[in-house]
Write an enzyme that holds these catalytic residues in place. Structure first.
Site, PDB file in Angstrom:
ATOM      1  N   GLU A   1      50.916 -23.145  -0.359  1.00 17.89           N
ATOM      2  CA  GLU A   1      51.948 -23.797  -1.148  1.00 17.89           C
ATOM      3  C   GLU A   1      52.787 -24.616  -0.171  1.00 17.89           C
ATOM      4  O   GLU A   1      53.353 -24.063   0.774  1.00 17.89           O
ATOM      5  CB  GLU A   1      52.784 -22.683  -1.799  1.00 17.89           C
ATOM      6  CG  GLU A   1      53.583 -23.058  -2.992  1.00 17.89           C
ATOM      7  CD  GLU A   1      54.489 -21.898  -3.433  1.00 17.89           C
ATOM      8  OE1 GLU A   1      55.667 -22.177  -3.688  1.00 17.89           O
ATOM      9  OE2 GLU A   1      54.036 -20.744  -3.496  1.00 17.89           O
TER      10      GLU A   1
ATOM     11  N   ASP B   1      66.436 -21.108  -4.485  1.00 15.94           N
ATOM     12  CA  ASP B   1      66.028 -20.607  -3.175  1.00 15.94           C
ATOM     13  C   ASP B   1      67.169 -19.969  -2.401  1.00 15.94           C
ATOM     14  O   ASP B   1      68.323 -20.383  -2.499  1.00 15.94           O
ATOM     15  CB  ASP B   1      65.418 -21.751  -2.349  1.00 15.94           C
ATOM     16  CG  ASP B   1      64.003 -22.055  -2.812  1.00 15.94           C
ATOM     17  OD1 ASP B   1      63.157 -21.150  -2.716  1.00 15.94           O
ATOM     18  OD2 ASP B   1      63.760 -23.181  -3.298  1.00 15.94           O
TER      19      ASP B   1
END
Lengths: 263, 412
Positions: free
Chosen positions: A52, A63
């Site tokens: 990824e 995040d």
């Protein structure tokens, strides 16, 4: 090859699952080093089943601190989505299928139709877009499908059963099962009953999904992978890998350890 | 897209808006709005949307809100004729006095309305006005309150940080990103995503994912409804022009909404022109931005060619934001509202002029509207102008000490 990019993604996870959970490894493009990105990517791909690649964004709201830091670092190095596509086009194909992870706005700025075609051309098999729920996915999903590329759907522990079914129906590539509420980079281990709850949640996702289910968020070590092994088809490691790259330590040792090998 | 919308399409959107059809069921105002959120928050947003749908216009909620707005906030706020500015500018200037609302700005209208909807509150704050309003509303309603504030804003809005803490709120300094409002919103979302079931995010402006732009607009529209009725009662006519400042746009949308259906009323939003027109030198999203997704909504943004959000600059913390509410983006698109800029220096001059000649210290945010009003008055002498005086300037003393008071002997 008659296999579409999305099918290649699914197959790579299934092939690994024959012996162990597949390993999906995340790194932010051009971080910690823009110059070494191709080498870093090749090394990570050598020791993973899916890679990824994070497209940096100024406001990564899902995040935690590590990927906020890697995003800001990559932006400071001048990394853009155009640069990433150019790098992938210029380097020899890597061993593992690639997925791009990006927030919505850099994709919009690139142009969704052009991006779907360009990404397929450079070997990208799927996209993960954390701020694009299914209801807003329409145009992009259509553009990706036309190129055989998967839009990976996320499910979470708070997803109600009816929505879980809805999300799993027609999903491509793999299902990204978020292990816990919160941002990336924390630690999913804790009380035993918490891990038991994660296990039964993943079992419920797997029951709905016709494609592999990979568990992500908070996975840092082999012990966690061992606990999750009976409940998923793959695990996703992000912050722990980014931190290993930052420290200049052995990527192979970390990833092979997560794959249950030596280390 | 801006070029492709026909006049007929624009007129149709305005009609839909006036008929109460916008936002649509997808949270869209024409092309703008929507709900771009992590999957973890989807159930929380569905609960919130349902709560808004069933509760917001329900009689017992409206009665409780109306009583608190009257008894505790001090509504209706005054509509004041500004005799000295009227003489100086050659027009008839009226202020809608949200600076007189409890906690010193319009923010309390929204914070109170949301607190009555919520069990626990997470708020982000730029100027601190929304944080103070949320802390006060939570104290009043009996809810614990956590406020995220960029450390840059904490320094320039220090009095508000103390006020929030005195009212029992936990103020969390945000040290990530640009350490202003935008980073505070990022952190508030991260908090929410961590506890989506036990948290209510009290979003301070008419932006973010659906249903916030709608919810905040509904709670702030009381400003324009009051002002319109007061204007008709006191002046015997509608204003020729309504002007308000725009950051995220909650005070402006609240002021404008009651006038959108009055074709004779010119409506102007004034953005932060900062140091000038260059990217990074201002926060003028509507005048210089391009469409994109930030903080869960598709709207106009200050961004580069790669879709990275740009840092903004404004002397006022409350306007220092690279996005804007999606309804404003639509109002600009269909041409119902005109958006202009006022720069830092001319805004500070307007703060001084208003304080000196009217005995009213405006928030630096609100003073942007004064610049627009003065310019419009000079071009349209004798007209009647309604200015949204969104907040008072006491909170800006740290900034004023280092600007107006530092280099102006008259005031020091």
């Amino acid at each position: 090859m008659s296999q579409s990019p999305a099918q290649r993604l699914t197959q790579s996870i299934r092939d690994a699952r024959d012996t162990r959970p597949a390993l999906v490894s995340f790194l932010t493009a051009g971080y910690p080093s823009r110059e070494h990105f191709r080498a870093d990517l090749a090394t990570v791909a050598e020791h993973s089943d899916v890679v990824e690649i994070g497209v940096p964004f100024t406001d990564p709201m899902a995040d935690g601190v590590t990927i906020q830091r890697s995003s800001m670092g990559a932006l400071a190095h001048g990394v853009t989505l155009h640069w990433i596509i150019d790098e992938l086009a210029a380097m020899p194909p890597v061993k593992a299928p690639l997925v791009l992870m990006s927030y919505m706005n850099p994709l919009l700025a690139y142009g969704l139709d052009k991006l779907a075609a360009d990404a397929a051309r450079v070997g990208v098999c799927g996209f993960i877009v954390p701020d694009m729920p299914l209801e807003e996915a329409g145009n992009f999903e259509v553009a990706l499908r036309a190129n055989g590329v998967a839009l990976v759907r996320m499910v979470t522990p708070v997803t109600p059963p009816a929505r879980l079914k809805h999300l799993c129906d027609g999903a491509e590539g793999f299902i990204y099962a978020v292990t816990m509420t919160g941002t990336t980079g924390k630690n999913v281990t804790g009380a035993d009953d918490a891990l038991t709850a994660v296990g039964s949640y993943l079992d419920a996702v797997r029951k709905q999904a016709a494609i592999p289910v990979c568990a992500g968020f908070g996975i840092r070590g082999a012990a966690q992978v061992k606990v999750l092994d009976p409940h998923c088809d793959g695990v996703i490691v992000g912050s722990a890998l980014v931190e290993t790259l930052e420290r200049g330590e052995s990527v192979a040792a970390l990833l092979d350890g997560l794959r249950g090998g030596t280390a | 897209m801006t070029e492709s919308m026909t006049e007929a399409a624009k007129a149709k959107l305005l009609r839909s808006l006036l008929d109460g059809q916008l936002p649509d069921e997808h949270g869209r105002f024409g092309p703008f709005g929507g709900r771009f959120i992590p999957e973890t928050l989807v159930p929380a947003f569905e609960r919130l949307t349902e709560a808004v749908r069933t509760t917001l216009h329900e009689a017992s909620y409206q009665a409780e809100l109306a009583a608190e707005l009257s008894d505790w906030v001090g509504r209706p706020t005054a509509l004041s004729p500004m005799r000295n500015l009227s003489r100086r500018w050659g027009a008839e200037i009226w202020f809608k006095r949200e600076d007189l609302a409890h906690t010193g700005a319009h923010k309390i209208n929204n914070a109170l309305g949301q607190a009555l909807l919520a069990k626990r509150i997470i708020a982000e704050t730029g100027a601190g006005q929304h944080g103070v309003a949320t802390a006060a509303a939570c104290a009043r309603v009996g809810l614990p309150c956590v406020v995220y504030m960029g450390e840059v804003d904490m320094a320039r809005q220090a009095p508000n940080v103390g006020r929030m803490r005195l009212m029992g709120a936990t103020v969390v300094p945000v040290t990530s990103g640009d350490r202003t409002l935008r980073a505070a919103i990022d952190e508030a979302f991260r908090d929410w995503v961590t506890d989506p079931e036990g948290t209510f995010y009290c979003l301070g402006s008419a932006l973010g994912p659906h249903p916030y732009p709608y919810l905040v607009r509904e709670l702030q529209s009381i400003i324009g409804r009051e002002a319109r009725a007061q204007m008709l009662a006191k002046a015997g006519a509608l204003p020729d022009c309504v002007i308000a400042c725009v950051g995220g746009g909650s005070n402006a949308i609240g002021t404008f909404h009651a006038f959108l259906g009055d074709p004779s009323v010119k409506i102007i939003g004034v953005e932060a022109g900062g140091r000038g027109p260059g990217l990074g030198d201002n926060a003028a999203t509507l005048t210089t931005g391009r469409p994109g997704v930030l903080h869960g909504t598709y709207t106009l943004l200050l961004q580069d060619a790669d879709g990275q959000i740009q840092e903004t600059h404004s002397v006022s913390a409350g306007l220092d934001y690279p996005g804007v509410g999606p309804e404003h983006a639509m109002l600009r698109e269909i041409g119902r509202v005109q958006y202009i800029m006022a720069g830092d220096d001319e805004t500070l001059e307007a703060v001084k002029e208003c304080a000196t000649h009217e005995g009213l210290l405006p928030a630096i945010e609100s003073a942007h509207a004064l610049v627009g009003a003065r310019d419009w008055a000079r071009q349209n002498p004798g007209t009647r102008i309604l200015v949204g005086m969104s907040g008072r300037g006491d909170k800006d003393m740290p900034t004023l000490q280092t600007t107006l008071l530092a280099n102006d002997g008259v005031l020091s």
